[in-house]
Design a protein around this motif. Structure first.
Motif, mmCIF file in Angstrom:
data_model
loop_
_atom_site.group_PDB
_atom_site.id
_atom_site.type_symbol
_atom_site.label_atom_id
_atom_site.label_comp_id
_atom_site.label_asym_id
_atom_site.label_seq_id
_atom_site.Cartn_x
_atom_site.Cartn_y
_atom_site.Cartn_z
ATOM 1 N N LEU A 48 -64.053 -14.213 -13.402
ATOM 2 C CA LEU A 48 -63.780 -13.688 -12.064
ATOM 3 C C LEU A 48 -63.532 -14.810 -11.064
ATOM 4 C CD1 LEU A 48 -66.392 -10.780 -11.804
ATOM 5 C CD2 LEU A 48 -63.941 -10.595 -12.221
ATOM 6 N N ASN A 49 -64.308 -15.882 -11.166
ATOM 7 C CA ASN A 49 -64.100 -17.014 -10.250
ATOM 8 C C ASN A 49 -62.743 -17.663 -10.483
ATOM 9 O OD1 ASN A 49 -66.541 -16.918 -8.803
ATOM 10 N ND2 ASN A 49 -67.639 -17.952 -10.446
ATOM 11 N N PHE A 50 -62.335 -17.730 -11.741
ATOM 12 C CA PHE A 50 -61.019 -18.291 -12.050
ATOM 13 C C PHE A 50 -59.911 -17.413 -11.468
ATOM 14 C CE2 PHE A 50 -57.319 -18.111 -14.908
ATOM 15 C CZ PHE A 50 -56.870 -19.418 -14.801
ATOM 16 N N LEU A 51 -60.062 -16.097 -11.575
ATOM 17 C CA LEU A 51 -59.019 -15.179 -11.110
ATOM 18 C C LEU A 51 -58.885 -15.182 -9.587
ATOM 19 C CD1 LEU A 51 -59.671 -12.207 -13.568
ATOM 20 C CD2 LEU A 51 -57.661 -13.687 -13.523
ATOM 21 N N VAL A 52 -60.001 -15.241 -8.857
ATOM 22 C CA VAL A 52 -59.883 -15.262 -7.392
ATOM 23 C C VAL A 52 -59.273 -16.587 -6.926
ATOM 24 C CG1 VAL A 52 -61.709 -13.593 -6.923
ATOM 25 C CG2 VAL A 52 -62.297 -16.005 -7.113
ATOM 26 N N PRO A 62 -55.954 -19.477 1.927
ATOM 27 C CA PRO A 62 -57.205 -20.195 1.617
ATOM 28 C C PRO A 62 -58.315 -19.332 1.018
ATOM 29 C CG PRO A 62 -57.031 -19.816 3.975
ATOM 30 C CD PRO A 62 -55.735 -19.335 3.376
ATOM 31 N N PHE A 63 -58.220 -18.005 1.150
ATOM 32 C CA PHE A 63 -59.348 -17.159 0.760
ATOM 33 C C PHE A 63 -58.916 -16.034 -0.187
ATOM 34 C CE2 PHE A 63 -60.021 -18.458 5.245
ATOM 35 C CZ PHE A 63 -61.033 -19.379 5.030
ATOM 36 N N SER A 64 -59.806 -15.724 -1.146
ATOM 37 C CA SER A 64 -59.599 -14.586 -2.043
ATOM 38 C C SER A 64 -60.961 -14.074 -2.488
ATOM 39 C CB SER A 64 -58.770 -15.004 -3.263
ATOM 40 O OG SER A 64 -58.612 -13.915 -4.156
ATOM 41 N N VAL A 65 -61.085 -12.750 -2.626
ATOM 42 C CA VAL A 65 -62.389 -12.144 -2.944
ATOM 43 C C VAL A 65 -62.199 -10.941 -3.867
ATOM 44 C CG1 VAL A 65 -64.455 -11.043 -1.983
ATOM 45 C CG2 VAL A 65 -63.299 -12.816 -0.693
ATOM 46 N N PRO A 71 -71.752 2.665 -2.336
ATOM 47 C CA PRO A 71 -72.165 3.553 -1.250
ATOM 48 C C PRO A 71 -72.928 2.763 -0.179
ATOM 49 C CG PRO A 71 -72.654 4.548 -3.379
ATOM 50 C CD PRO A 71 -72.237 3.141 -3.647
ATOM 51 N N GLY A 72 -72.376 2.699 1.005
ATOM 52 C CA GLY A 72 -73.060 2.036 2.111
ATOM 53 C C GLY A 72 -72.785 0.564 2.262
ATOM 54 N N GLN A 73 -72.132 -0.082 1.268
ATOM 55 C CA GLN A 73 -71.927 -1.516 1.416
ATOM 56 C C GLN A 73 -70.762 -2.021 0.575
ATOM 57 O OE1 GLN A 73 -75.459 -3.555 0.083
ATOM 58 N NE2 GLN A 73 -75.700 -2.195 -1.657
ATOM 59 N N GLN A 74 -70.303 -3.207 0.931
ATOM 60 C CA GLN A 74 -69.290 -3.913 0.151
ATOM 61 C C GLN A 74 -69.959 -5.114 -0.512
ATOM 62 O OE1 GLN A 74 -65.066 -5.157 1.493
ATOM 63 N NE2 GLN A 74 -66.328 -6.964 1.932
ATOM 64 N N VAL A 75 -69.729 -5.273 -1.814
ATOM 65 C CA VAL A 75 -70.322 -6.363 -2.586
ATOM 66 C C VAL A 75 -69.216 -7.302 -3.040
ATOM 67 C CG1 VAL A 75 -71.709 -6.959 -4.613
ATOM 68 C CG2 VAL A 75 -72.099 -4.787 -3.436
ATOM 69 N N GLN A 76 -69.340 -8.554 -2.716
ATOM 70 C CA GLN A 76 -68.364 -9.550 -3.163
ATOM 71 C C GLN A 76 -68.878 -10.190 -4.455
ATOM 72 O OE1 GLN A 76 -67.923 -12.166 0.234
ATOM 73 N NE2 GLN A 76 -66.457 -10.795 1.235
ATOM 74 N N LEU A 77 -68.180 -9.895 -5.552
ATOM 75 C CA LEU A 77 -68.608 -10.418 -6.846
ATOM 76 C C LEU A 77 -68.211 -11.869 -7.036
ATOM 77 C CD1 LEU A 77 -67.850 -7.555 -9.408
ATOM 78 C CD2 LEU A 77 -69.928 -8.011 -8.123
ATOM 79 N N ALA A 78 -67.043 -12.246 -6.546
ATOM 80 C CA ALA A 78 -66.552 -13.612 -6.690
ATOM 81 C C ALA A 78 -65.674 -13.917 -5.497
ATOM 82 C CB ALA A 78 -65.770 -13.764 -7.992
ATOM 83 N N ALA A 79 -65.617 -15.195 -5.108
ATOM 84 C CA ALA A 79 -64.842 -15.558 -3.921
ATOM 85 C C ALA A 79 -64.302 -16.973 -4.058
ATOM 86 C CB ALA A 79 -65.710 -15.452 -2.665
ATOM 87 N N ALA A 80 -63.142 -17.201 -3.495
ATOM 88 C CA ALA A 80 -62.539 -18.535 -3.407
ATOM 89 C C ALA A 80 -62.411 -18.907 -1.940
ATOM 90 C CB ALA A 80 -61.164 -18.538 -4.084
ATOM 91 N N GLY A 81 -62.877 -20.082 -1.567
ATOM 92 C CA GLY A 81 -62.788 -20.548 -0.185
ATOM 93 C C GLY A 81 -63.982 -20.190 0.661
ATOM 94 N N CYS A 148 -58.662 -8.974 -2.980
ATOM 95 C CA CYS A 148 -57.950 -9.213 -1.725
ATOM 96 C C CYS A 148 -57.788 -10.705 -1.457
ATOM 97 C CB CYS A 148 -58.646 -8.522 -0.550
ATOM 98 S SG CYS A 148 -60.121 -9.351 0.047
ATOM 99 N N VAL A 149 -56.709 -11.022 -0.754
ATOM 100 C CA VAL A 149 -56.442 -12.396 -0.299
ATOM 101 C C VAL A 149 -56.233 -12.326 1.209
ATOM 102 C CG1 VAL A 149 -55.447 -13.182 -2.483
ATOM 103 C CG2 VAL A 149 -53.967 -12.114 -0.778
#
Length: 421
Positions: A48-52, A62-65, A71-81, A148-149
């Motif tokens: 996942l880190n490679f793909l973002v 500069p950013f990708s997630v 339910p009730g929240q957004q969880v970011q599993l992997a992120a770049a930047g 998303c980017v």
């Protein structure tokens, strides 16, 4: 109408929570973003880190997630930047569009009425301007979230870059599907473990409950056989002999079933002398190994549970004696060969052998060949050996001994499996 909509929302949240739980995507600790991949393997996290990172580079931002909408929240599993984190679902930009299907491309989010008031745009959380996302949709059509980017300056991406973002989103789904299948396998193995423990407990209770009346019956049979009033040539003596024989076979079957059900429960592998284990197995068999048999054994060190290795050898040596070739002295050779996988213990005899077509079948529980002259048995001996070897993480196979007979090969992997903890 509002009440019906409320029920629909509750139902949708329950379904979402259930599906995300199956994928291992519900956060366990809201205070730590690193715990948000609830059961992801290190391999999945790296993918996942490679793909973002690749998504950000391909789109020139500069950013990708990878965002999962719970339910009730957004969880970011992997992120770049940036560091992955959590936010309320109502603040999420992806939550507004991830279920609509298709890729969303927004050159300037501050000029888009859907996102202009988002705290990710207004500066309350971030200053997002360019935003693009591709939904993470499973084969069943369920949207887990989005890839998303974005950047803090207005921009746009080409059709080719948009297509590549969709391809990368599909790859993210493949990684999450792999994690899903891994979790399903883990749950199945846990359930199998529970089932095996229940089987062992049940077999122990049944064996105990049946053994008492059975031994009582056999005791009375033996007393009756010694009764002077019953002549050896009378029908009653024949009946008692049949009852006694059947009872003893049933008692042996109870022992076999109990032994089979208890295999692999608690392993304590350690280095064991093969020669010593064979000597103990022969001692356990006593007259069951057969007079006049020739046994050769080369010593070797095998990493295995001593009690279960002894049971395996006892079963294999007992089979060699029970299925010897008529008119020929029994010869058995036990040795071990080390290779890259571990140690292969081999027990070779010169008995009747097992035809190639039957070698897989006789490894199954309660399967016997019923050949003329075969000794009685329950059909659990080889099946017990298979369970012993599999519980150690190895394999068992049958082959023909050169010159006739059967060679059983049991692989005990390096290190073994310690289940004592």
């Amino acid at each position: 109408m509002a009440q019906a909509d409320g029920h629909s929302l509750v139902s949708a949240d329950l379904e979402r929570r259930s599906v995300l739980g199956e994928y291992g995507l519900l956060p366990r600790d809201p205070a730590s973003a690193e715990d948000d991949i609830a059961s992801a393997s290190a391999t999945a996290a790296r993918a996942l880190n490679f793909l973002v990172d690749l998504a950000a580079k391909l789109c020139g931002v500069p950013f990708s997630v990878v965002n999962i909408i719970a339910p009730g929240q957004q969880v970011q599993l992997a992120a770049a930047g940036l560091e992955p984190g959590l936010c309320a679902r109502e603040d999420s930009m992806c939550a507004m569009v991830f279920q609509h299907g298709g890729t969303t491309v927004v050159p300037d989010a501050s000029a888009d009425p859907r996102f202009a008031d988002s705290p990710f745009v207004t500066g309350e959380i971030a200053n997002v301007r360019f935003y693009a996302s591709s939904p993470l949709q499973t084969s069943s059509g369920f949207a887990l979230g989005s890839l998303c980017v974005f950047s803090d300056a207005p921009a746009t991406i080409s059709e080719e870059q948009t297509a590549m973002l969709d391809v990368l989103a599909a790859q993210v789904v493949e990684v999450l599907e792999l994690q899903h299948r891994t979790l399903q396998l883990q749950h199945a193995l846990e359930e199998l473990g529970r089932s095996n423990r229940k089987l062992a407990e049940f077999a122990g209770r049944v064996s105990h409950d049946l053994r008492i009346p059975l031994t009582t019956i056999l005791g009375y049979v033996e007393l009756s056989e010694d009764d002077d009033d019953i002549r050896p040539d009378s029908p009653a003596a024949g009946y008692l002999q049949r009852i006694g024989g059947s009872g003893r076979r049933m008692l042996a079957l109870l022992d076999d079933v109990l032994s089979y059900s208890q295999v692999g429960g608690m392993l304590r592998p350690r280095p064991v002398s093969l020669q010593r284990a064979v000597a103990e197995a022969v001692s356990d068999l006593g007259d069951g190994f057969g007079a006049g048999a020739s046994l050769e054994c080369e010593d070797a060190e095998v990493v295995a549970d001593p009690a279960q290795l002894r049971t395996l050898l006892q079963n294999l040596l007992g089979n060699a004696s029970n299925y010897r070739r008529p008119g020929q002295s029994l010869k058995v050779r036990v040795d071990a060969v080390a290779d890259d996988r571990g140690v292969v213990v081999r027990v070779a005899d010169n008995g009747k052998g097992v035809g190639a077509a039957d070698r897989e079948r006789v490894l199954e529980p309660l399967v016997r060949l019923h050949r003329p002259g075969d000794a009685p048995g329950s059909g659990l001996g080889l099946a017990t050996c298979v369970r012993i070897v599999h519980s150690h993480g190895g394999e068992l196979s049958l082959a023909e001994t050169p010159g006739g007979g059967t060679t059983v090969s049991a692989l005990f992997p390096k290190g073994g499996r310690d289940q004592s903890a």
